[in-house]
Design a protein around this motif. Structure first.
Motif, short mmCIF file in Angstrom:
data_model
loop_
_atom_site.label_atom_id
_atom_site.label_comp_id
_atom_site.label_asym_id
_atom_site.label_seq_id
_atom_site.Cartn_x
_atom_site.Cartn_y
_atom_site.Cartn_z
N ASN A 180 12.51 48.81 97.21
CA ASN A 180 11.51 47.80 97.55
C ASN A 180 10.18 48.42 97.96
O ASN A 180 9.12 47.80 97.79
N SER A 181 10.22 49.62 98.49
CA SER A 181 8.98 50.28 98.92
C SER A 181 8.19 50.84 97.74
O SER A 181 7.00 51.12 97.86
N TYR A 182 8.86 50.98 96.59
CA TYR A 182 8.20 51.51 95.39
C TYR A 182 7.79 50.39 94.43
O TYR A 182 7.87 50.54 93.22
N PHE A 183 7.33 49.27 94.97
CA PHE A 183 7.02 48.13 94.10
C PHE A 183 5.79 48.38 93.24
O PHE A 183 5.55 47.66 92.27
N ARG A 184 5.00 49.42 93.55
CA ARG A 184 3.84 49.75 92.73
C ARG A 184 4.02 51.07 91.98
O ARG A 184 3.06 51.69 91.55
N ALA A 185 5.23 51.50 91.83
CA ALA A 185 5.49 52.78 91.16
C ALA A 185 4.97 52.74 89.72
O ALA A 185 5.11 51.74 89.02
N VAL A 186 4.38 53.82 89.29
CA VAL A 186 3.81 53.91 87.93
C VAL A 186 4.67 54.84 87.08
O VAL A 186 5.40 55.69 87.58
N ASN A 187 4.58 54.66 85.78
CA ASN A 187 5.30 55.48 84.80
C ASN A 187 6.82 55.38 84.93
O ASN A 187 7.55 56.28 84.51
N VAL A 188 7.30 54.30 85.55
CA VAL A 188 8.74 54.06 85.62
C VAL A 188 9.00 52.58 85.40
O VAL A 188 8.14 51.74 85.66
N LEU A 189 10.21 52.28 84.95
CA LEU A 189 10.67 50.89 84.87
C LEU A 189 11.58 50.63 86.06
O LEU A 189 12.48 51.42 86.36
N ARG A 190 11.35 49.53 86.73
CA ARG A 190 12.14 49.16 87.91
C ARG A 190 13.31 48.26 87.50
O ARG A 190 13.13 47.23 86.87
N ILE A 191 14.52 48.69 87.89
CA ILE A 191 15.74 47.93 87.59
C ILE A 191 16.61 47.96 88.83
O ILE A 191 16.71 48.99 89.52
#
Length: 312
Positions: A238-249
């Motif tokens: 939840n803390s990485y909601f703005r992570a770039v270059n990754v897909l969140r699953i």
């Protein structure tokens, strides 16, 4: 069978005859604990009965406050608590998870704890025994809930060319995912959050090896499109909601946890509707008592054949 054998109160499910609680929600004198997830295993109990695997995980998580006296019992071992005969059967939910078979005055009561029928190489498969009363979880006890095939679900990761930030509970789900990815998507490389590593070591100490993985390395995850899967617990996810270059699953059976992510991964460690019906058919109870969810659909389904009592 006694309607007062089990009672639900502010501490949880209480066995009056044996003077113990099943998975109490607050510390008690006598606790029989089905497995080490925090919603079933609280710290601070005086006397604890559980499997050795559950005891090891609780000691890791709660340290000195895990419990004053641990009475560790393997699957199949019989023991007595104040006149109630008890035996642990595997629940197939995660490492060390147990169903609690209680016999008192000729009546057999089977408390499932959290239950999984799907195959999982990171724990002992579910075991069965008939009982007069089935006390079952009803987390997904809705006729519309049908868990998809796990092999097909995990296979979705093969088509993703980006690095993946994969959210999962640190205990149980993460180890199962490591195993599934190793078996079905071996071309992916698995990185693991630091909080998951010691739990993996506990699994390995009981000869359940999740598979190939390595500790998280920031440099590796910064390399675009290299096929890395970084498994993280919910708080980190939840803390990485703005992570770039990754897909969140996020891997879960709950639809609500699939929202606002880049892809869906429906992998659950609980029984779905058909699994519960199969459980009832196998256990052959004359009564069903439900908790941890909505038991109304089971009550309606068995209205003309079985008595269904909702405990919580």
């Amino acid at each position: 069978m006694s309607p007062d054998f089990l009672q639900f109160n502010e501490y949880g499910l209480y066995c009056l005859a044996g003077d113990f609680y099943l998975d109490p929600s607050k510390p008690v004198k006598n606790a029989v604990i089905s497995h080490a997830h925090a919603d079933h295993a609280v710290a601070g109990n005086t006397n604890v009965w559980c499997t050795p695997e559950t005891a090891a995980i609780m000691r890791h998580r709660y340290k000195k406050n895990a419990g004053a006296n641990f009475n560790e019992r393997n699957y199949g071992d019989e023991f007595m608590i104040n006149g109630v005969r008890i035996r642990f059967l595997s629940a197939g939910h995660m490492l060390g998870s147990a169903q609690v078979l209680m016999t008192y005055q000729g009546t057999k009561y089977l408390y499932t704890g959290d239950l999984k029928l799907q195959a999982d190489k990171t724990c002992v498969p579910v075991e069965w025994e008939t009982a007069d009363v089935l006390i079952t979880e009803t987390t997904f006890a809705h006729p519309e809930v049908k868990h998809p095939d796990v092999t097909s679900e995990i296979g979705k990761l093969r088509e993703i060319k980006y690095n993946i930030l994969l959210g999962a509970y640190a205990l149980g789900k993460s180890q199962r995912l490591i195993n599934l990815i190793n078996e079905h998507v071996p071309e992916k490389k698995i990185l693991v959050h630091h909080s998951i590593l010691p739990i993996n070591k506990i699994y390995e100490s009981f000869n359940f090896h999740p598979g190939v993985y390595q500790p998280y390395d920031r440099k590796l995850m910064k390399a675009a499109n290299e096929g890395y899967i970084y498994i993280v617990p919910p708080l980190t996810f939840n803390s990485y909601f703005r992570a770039v270059n990754v897909l969140r699953i996020f891997a879960s059976g709950w639809k609500s946890l699939q929202q606002r992510n880049d892809a869906e991964l429906f992998i659950s460690d609980h029984v779905d509707w058909d699994d519960i019906l199969d459980t009832v058919e196998t256990v052959r109870p004359t009564e069903i008592w439900t908790l941890h969810g909505n038991g109304n659909f089971l009550r309606e389904h068995y209205a003309n054949s079985l008595q269904v009592k909702i405990l919580n």
